[in-house]
Design a protein around this motif. Structure first.
Motif, PDB file in Angstrom:
ATOM      1  N   LEU A 123      12.346  -7.055 -11.365  1.00  0.00           N
ATOM      2  CA  LEU A 123      12.720  -7.796 -10.156  1.00  0.00           C
ATOM      3  C   LEU A 123      12.003  -7.189  -8.936  1.00  0.00           C
ATOM      4  O   LEU A 123      11.498  -7.905  -8.078  1.00  0.00           O
ATOM      5  CB  LEU A 123      14.245  -7.756  -9.962  1.00  0.00           C
ATOM      6  N   ILE A 124      11.936  -5.857  -8.896  1.00  0.00           N
ATOM      7  CA  ILE A 124      11.272  -5.184  -7.777  1.00  0.00           C
ATOM      8  C   ILE A 124       9.773  -5.506  -7.767  1.00  0.00           C
ATOM      9  O   ILE A 124       9.200  -5.813  -6.721  1.00  0.00           O
ATOM     10  CB  ILE A 124      11.523  -3.665  -7.861  1.00  0.00           C
ATOM     11  N   ALA A 125       9.163  -5.498  -8.949  1.00  0.00           N
ATOM     12  CA  ALA A 125       7.739  -5.831  -9.045  1.00  0.00           C
ATOM     13  C   ALA A 125       7.509  -7.265  -8.570  1.00  0.00           C
ATOM     14  O   ALA A 125       6.538  -7.558  -7.865  1.00  0.00           O
ATOM     15  CB  ALA A 125       7.250  -5.665 -10.485  1.00  0.00           C
ATOM     16  N   TYR A 126       8.455  -8.128  -8.938  1.00  0.00           N
ATOM     17  CA  TYR A 126       8.365  -9.530  -8.528  1.00  0.00           C
ATOM     18  C   TYR A 126       8.428  -9.634  -7.000  1.00  0.00           C
ATOM     19  O   TYR A 126       7.599 -10.303  -6.375  1.00  0.00           O
ATOM     20  CB  TYR A 126       9.506 -10.322  -9.170  1.00  0.00           C
ATOM     21  N   ILE A 127       9.395  -8.935  -6.387  1.00  0.00           N
ATOM     22  CA  ILE A 127       9.541  -8.972  -4.924  1.00  0.00           C
ATOM     23  C   ILE A 127       8.269  -8.446  -4.256  1.00  0.00           C
ATOM     24  O   ILE A 127       7.727  -9.054  -3.341  1.00  0.00           O
ATOM     25  CB  ILE A 127      10.767  -8.136  -4.480  1.00  0.00           C
ATOM     26  N   LEU A 128       7.771  -7.324  -4.766  1.00  0.00           N
ATOM     27  CA  LEU A 128       6.596  -6.699  -4.140  1.00  0.00           C
ATOM     28  C   LEU A 128       5.307  -7.481  -4.383  1.00  0.00           C
ATOM     29  O   LEU A 128       4.300  -7.229  -3.721  1.00  0.00           O
ATOM     30  CB  LEU A 128       6.442  -5.256  -4.632  1.00  0.00           C
ATOM     31  N   SER A 129       5.336  -8.411  -5.332  1.00  0.00           N
ATOM     32  CA  SER A 129       4.112  -9.171  -5.603  1.00  0.00           C
ATOM     33  C   SER A 129       4.079 -10.488  -4.832  1.00  0.00           C
ATOM     34  O   SER A 129       3.182 -11.303  -5.021  1.00  0.00           O
ATOM     35  CB  SER A 129       3.976  -9.434  -7.107  1.00  0.00           C
ATOM     36  N   GLN A 130       5.060 -10.699  -3.952  1.00  0.00           N
ATOM     37  CA  GLN A 130       5.082 -11.959  -3.191  1.00  0.00           C
ATOM     38  C   GLN A 130       4.122 -11.908  -2.020  1.00  0.00           C
ATOM     39  O   GLN A 130       3.747 -10.878  -1.568  1.00  0.00           O
ATOM     40  CB  GLN A 130       6.488 -12.259  -2.680  1.00  0.00           C
TER      41      GLN A 130
ATOM     42  N   GLY B 258       0.793  -1.228   0.000  1.00  0.00           N
ATOM     43  CA  GLY B 258       0.000   0.000   0.000  1.00  0.00           C
ATOM     44  C   GLY B 258       0.824   1.276   0.000  1.00  0.00           C
ATOM     45  O   GLY B 258       0.266   2.368   0.020  1.00  0.00           O
ATOM     46  N   GLN B 259       2.151   1.165  -0.020  1.00  0.00           N
ATOM     47  CA  GLN B 259       2.982   2.373  -0.061  1.00  0.00           C
ATOM     48  C   GLN B 259       3.330   2.710  -1.506  1.00  0.00           C
ATOM     49  O   GLN B 259       3.947   1.914  -2.211  1.00  0.00           O
ATOM     50  CB  GLN B 259       4.263   2.168   0.744  1.00  0.00           C
ATOM     51  N   ALA B 260       2.943   3.883  -1.930  1.00  0.00           N
ATOM     52  CA  ALA B 260       3.096   4.276  -3.326  1.00  0.00           C
ATOM     53  C   ALA B 260       4.567   4.353  -3.749  1.00  0.00           C
ATOM     54  O   ALA B 260       4.893   4.109  -4.904  1.00  0.00           O
ATOM     55  CB  ALA B 260       2.416   5.611  -3.559  1.00  0.00           C
ATOM     56  N   ASP B 261       5.454   4.690  -2.812  1.00  0.00           N
ATOM     57  CA  ASP B 261       6.858   4.852  -3.197  1.00  0.00           C
ATOM     58  C   ASP B 261       7.706   3.597  -2.922  1.00  0.00           C
ATOM     59  O   ASP B 261       8.931   3.658  -2.917  1.00  0.00           O
ATOM     60  CB  ASP B 261       7.457   6.062  -2.479  1.00  0.00           C
ATOM     61  N   ALA B 262       7.032   2.460  -2.718  1.00  0.00           N
ATOM     62  CA  ALA B 262       7.744   1.220  -2.405  1.00  0.00           C
ATOM     63  C   ALA B 262       8.771   0.872  -3.484  1.00  0.00           C
ATOM     64  O   ALA B 262       9.939   0.599  -3.177  1.00  0.00           O
ATOM     65  CB  ALA B 262       6.751   0.075  -2.243  1.00  0.00           C
ATOM     66  N   ALA B 263       8.346   0.899  -4.742  1.00  0.00           N
ATOM     67  CA  ALA B 263       9.245   0.502  -5.833  1.00  0.00           C
ATOM     68  C   ALA B 263      10.449   1.438  -5.896  1.00  0.00           C
ATOM     69  O   ALA B 263      11.578   1.006  -6.103  1.00  0.00           O
ATOM     70  CB  ALA B 263       8.492   0.497  -7.158  1.00  0.00           C
ATOM     71  N   GLN B 264      10.202   2.738  -5.680  1.00  0.00           N
ATOM     72  CA  GLN B 264      11.280   3.719  -5.707  1.00  0.00           C
ATOM     73  C   GLN B 264      12.282   3.450  -4.583  1.00  0.00           C
ATOM     74  O   GLN B 264      13.494   3.493  -4.781  1.00  0.00           O
ATOM     75  CB  GLN B 264      10.685   5.132  -5.591  1.00  0.00           C
ATOM     76  N   LYS B 265      11.763   3.133  -3.391  1.00  0.00           N
ATOM     77  CA  LYS B 265      12.647   2.846  -2.250  1.00  0.00           C
ATOM     78  C   LYS B 265      13.504   1.618  -2.523  1.00  0.00           C
ATOM     79  O   LYS B 265      14.701   1.604  -2.224  1.00  0.00           O
ATOM     80  CB  LYS B 265      11.809   2.605  -0.995  1.00  0.00           C
ATOM     81  N   LEU B 266      12.887   0.599  -3.106  1.00  0.00           N
ATOM     82  CA  LEU B 266      13.658  -0.610  -3.386  1.00  0.00           C
ATOM     83  C   LEU B 266      14.653  -0.386  -4.513  1.00  0.00           C
ATOM     84  O   LEU B 266      15.744  -0.951  -4.502  1.00  0.00           O
ATOM     85  CB  LEU B 266      12.723  -1.784  -3.712  1.00  0.00           C
TER      86      LEU B 266
END
Ligand code: HEC
Length: 117
Positions: free
Chosen positions: A110-117, A69-77
């Motif tokens: 890769l980040i999308a993959y991690i966040l979709s787990q 639910g954090q919009a900047d998650a992908a940016q942080k990773l």
């Protein structure tokens, strides 16, 4: 006499297609899992991370939950994986591994993959 060909064999491709159709939406962020896993392996991420088991680093599932639910998650990773920040490994401070790719699309996958787990 033994039957060697089960009667449902002809339906197998249909069954497989239906199963894939059901599984794909569950994957969420449209990540290419094979490409993500290949990059993680190439970058030695798998030494310290897995999808659901704690190794040196947190499992991807835990990271996905943390950033849910954090919009900047992908940016942080993206920052985490490209700037080698200091992390504690086994109580010792060391630089976190950077992902071995210069291709931003590949890294984001890769980040999308991690966040979709
Ligand atoms: C030497 C072990 C090690 C390697 C190799 C490693 N990591 Fe980590 N990683 C860690 C540790 C330890 C943490 C926890 C850092 C913290 O919580 O301060 C971490 C944290 C993370 C996080 C969570 C960051 C956050 O903001 O919560 C992600 C995502 C991650 N690593 C992905 C990767 C990827 C992708 C690779 C490969 C490029 C990789 N790691 C390689 C040990 C490692």
């Amino acid at each position: 006499m033994k039957r060697t060909i089960p009667p449902t064999t002809g339906l197998m491709p249909v069954v497989a297609a239906v199963l894939m159709g059901v599984a794909a939406p569950a994957f969420g962020l449209d990540a290419d899992a094979d490409a993500a896993q290949a990059l993680a392996k190439k970058s030695h991420c798998t030494k310290c991370h897995s999808v659901d088991k704690k190794k040196e680093g947190p499992p991807y599932r835990e990271t996905a939950a943390k950033y849910k639910g954090q919009a900047d998650a992908a940016q942080k990773l993206l920052t985490h994986l490209t700037t080698s920040p200091k992390v504690k490994v086994d109580g010792k401070e060391e630089e976190h591994a950077a992902v071995k790719s210069k291709d931003e699309a590949e890294i984001k996958n890769l980040i999308a993959y991690i966040l979709s787990q």
